[in-house]
Enzyme design. Structure first.
Site, PDB file in Angstrom:
ATOM      1  N   ALA A   1       0.863  -1.189   0.000  1.00 48.87           N
ATOM      2  CA  ALA A   1       0.000   0.000   0.000  1.00 48.87           C
ATOM      3  C   ALA A   1       0.894   1.231   0.000  1.00 48.87           C
ATOM      4  CB  ALA A   1      -0.893   0.003   1.237  1.00 48.87           C
ATOM      5  N   HIS A   2       0.675   2.103  -0.941  1.00 46.26           N
ATOM      6  CA  HIS A   2       1.475   3.335  -0.977  1.00 46.26           C
ATOM      7  C   HIS A   2       0.737   4.505  -1.599  1.00 46.26           C
ATOM      8  CE1 HIS A   2       1.876   2.045  -5.149  1.00 46.26           C
ATOM      9  NE2 HIS A   2       2.245   3.284  -5.428  1.00 46.26           N
ATOM     10  N   ARG A   3      -0.489   4.301  -2.086  1.00 53.70           N
ATOM     11  CA  ARG A   3      -1.197   5.400  -2.753  1.00 53.70           C
ATOM     12  C   ARG A   3      -1.324   6.578  -1.805  1.00 53.70           C
ATOM     13  NH1 ARG A   3      -1.350   2.980  -7.152  1.00 53.70           N
ATOM     14  NH2 ARG A   3      -0.060   4.762  -7.621  1.00 53.70           N
TER      15      ARG A   3
ATOM     16  N   ASP B   1      -2.957  -1.602  -3.051  1.00 52.23           N
ATOM     17  CA  ASP B   1      -3.528  -0.435  -3.729  1.00 52.23           C
ATOM     18  C   ASP B   1      -2.658  -0.067  -4.932  1.00 52.23           C
ATOM     19  OD1 ASP B   1      -1.324   0.950  -2.708  1.00 52.23           O
ATOM     20  OD2 ASP B   1      -2.498   2.164  -1.310  1.00 52.23           O
TER      21      ASP B   1
END
Ligand code: UD1
Ligand code: UDP
Length: 364
Positions: A203-205, A279
């Site tokens: 997850a990094h959005r 994501d």
């Protein structure tokens, strides 16, 4: 001469098959690295593992606000292109490096090819959506991975003769590297985990991890999954996410955070996971190609092909929906077909470009 502008982890991975194909055909190329990603595990590890040569230009722009980063990339790419005068500039994806690379080239009247053109989440809140739309509209060659991406471009009035459906180069990258990963890396042993008995998460959005409530929801969902399934949750953590988890002081109960890992290691972890939670754009595609079920912790996706073939479910960031979605995907038969092509996208893209240039009497 073909020039490649790359700047981040996914661009290096997905452009590698095109760069390799140019090398195979003896086509002169130029690699301009913006330096948007710069730490070893976000950048150099991919050049090493994918056996890419060092870039000709390292612009070293680093991190910053969108405007700072985009502005520095524009100036750096403009200067390199003015000196080198390539025939065409290729960019891949939807980052600030992609948009600024394409924009600098088109302003110098150099043709632009956009690899992975036409993806749309229809969510202008995402910086990537703005980058994609703008890049597509200044490009001369639009390499759409699927018919759906082509339809998005046609709906925006982009002329059909600029668009080719090529598949996604991520299929080439998976095919070229999965067997190598199985031979070379032993990441499951190192993490002391068993095949099909762990969850893999990325997850990094920006709209997820910079938002405390959304990041908290994702982490709570992971904790619930860990206790419900008694399975490790392996989380190679993007630097942006690591920073925010520390800043918001969030607990990682039941989660095993690790540093970002190389592509070979990550492919092997994906291929053997019980379920992938992400994501990321590229990870949704890879899970689909590898026939591993996926849930996407976002409210939309620009990869609707994965939803259509039922390899992926968009579940948002609410912990209950994460658990329900995971259960549903774990019960889904893994018999979908891969919508992203057969792994020869790199060859197709280079052939389209060489044919176009030959038609104008230019040899590249
Ligand atoms: C960028 C892209 C995103 C893409 C992602 C791939 C934009 C707007 N975003 O997001 O579309 O999915 O790359 O991973 O272009 N950092 C490091 N080391 C690095 C790079 C970054 O520590 O090598 C840290 C810095 O604190 C930086 C933060 O990560 O501020 C975010 O980096 P940045 O490149 O701005 O955006 P990403 O979240 O990586
Ligand atoms: N990836 C990797 N190591 C990791 C996490 C991801 O090599 O620790 C690879 C993954 O296989 C995929 C790409 O990075 O090919 C996806 O990049 P990212 O999620 O950063 O960006 P996005 O695809 O969302 O733009």
């Amino acid at each position: 001469m073909l020039a490649f502008v790359v700047g981040t982890r996914p661009e290096i991975i997905k452009m590698a098959p095109v760069i390799r194909e140019c090398k195979k055909r003896g086509i002169a190329d130029l690699i301009i690295h913006t330096g948007q990603h710069y730490t070893y595990e976000m950048d150099k590890v991919f050049f090493d593992e994918l056996e890419l040569r060092d870039p000709d230009y390292m612009l070293g722009v680093g991190s910053g606000t969108d405007a700072e980063q985009t502005g520095k990339i524009l100036v750096g790419v403009e200067s390199a292109l003015t000196k080198e005068q390539p025939d065409v500039v290729l960019v891949e994806g939807d980052t600030n490096s992609v948009f600024a690379g394409a924009f600098a080239a088109t302003k110098l009247h150099i043709e632009v090819g956009h690899v992975e053109a036409g993806l749309r989440s229809f969510d202008r809140f995402m910086p990537e959506e703005i980058n994609r739309v703008l890049t597509d509209h200044v490009s001369d060659y639009l390499f759409a991975p699927t018919a759906n991406a082509e339809e998005n471009l046609l709906a925006e009035g982009i002329s059909a003769n600029k668009i080719s459906i090529t598949g996604n180069t991520i299929v080439d990258a998976v095919h070229q590297n999965l067997r190598l990963a199985q031979k070379r890396v032993s990441v499951l042993n190192e993490l002391n985990i068993e095949k099909k008995n762990y969850f893999l998460i990325t997850a990094h959005r920006q709209e997820n991890v910079d938002n405390k409530a959304r990041l908290t929801g994702i982490l709570k969902g992971l904790t619930e999954l860990h206790y419900k399934f008694d399975a490790p949750i392996i989380f190679p953590m993007h630097p942006r996410t690591k920073k925010r988890v520390a800043e918001f002081n969030l607990p990682l109960d039941g989660v095993t955070p690790i540093s970002p890992i190389g592509f070979l290691e990550f492919l092997l972890l994906e291929a053997n996971a019980k379920l992938v939670i992400t994501d990321s754009g590229g990870v949704q595609e890879e899970a689909c190609i590898l026939k591993v079920p996926c849930i996407t912790v976002r409210d939309n996706t620009e990869r609707p092909e994965t939803i259509a073939v039922r390899s992926n479910l968009v579940v948002g960031t609410d912990p209950d929906r994460i658990v329900t979605g995971a259960k549903a995907m774990l019960n889904t038969p893994r018999n979908w077909s891969n919508p992203y092509g057969d792994g020869d996208s790199g060859q197709r893209i280079v052939s389209i470009l060489t044919r176009a240039f030959e038609a104008c009497g230019v040899e590249i």
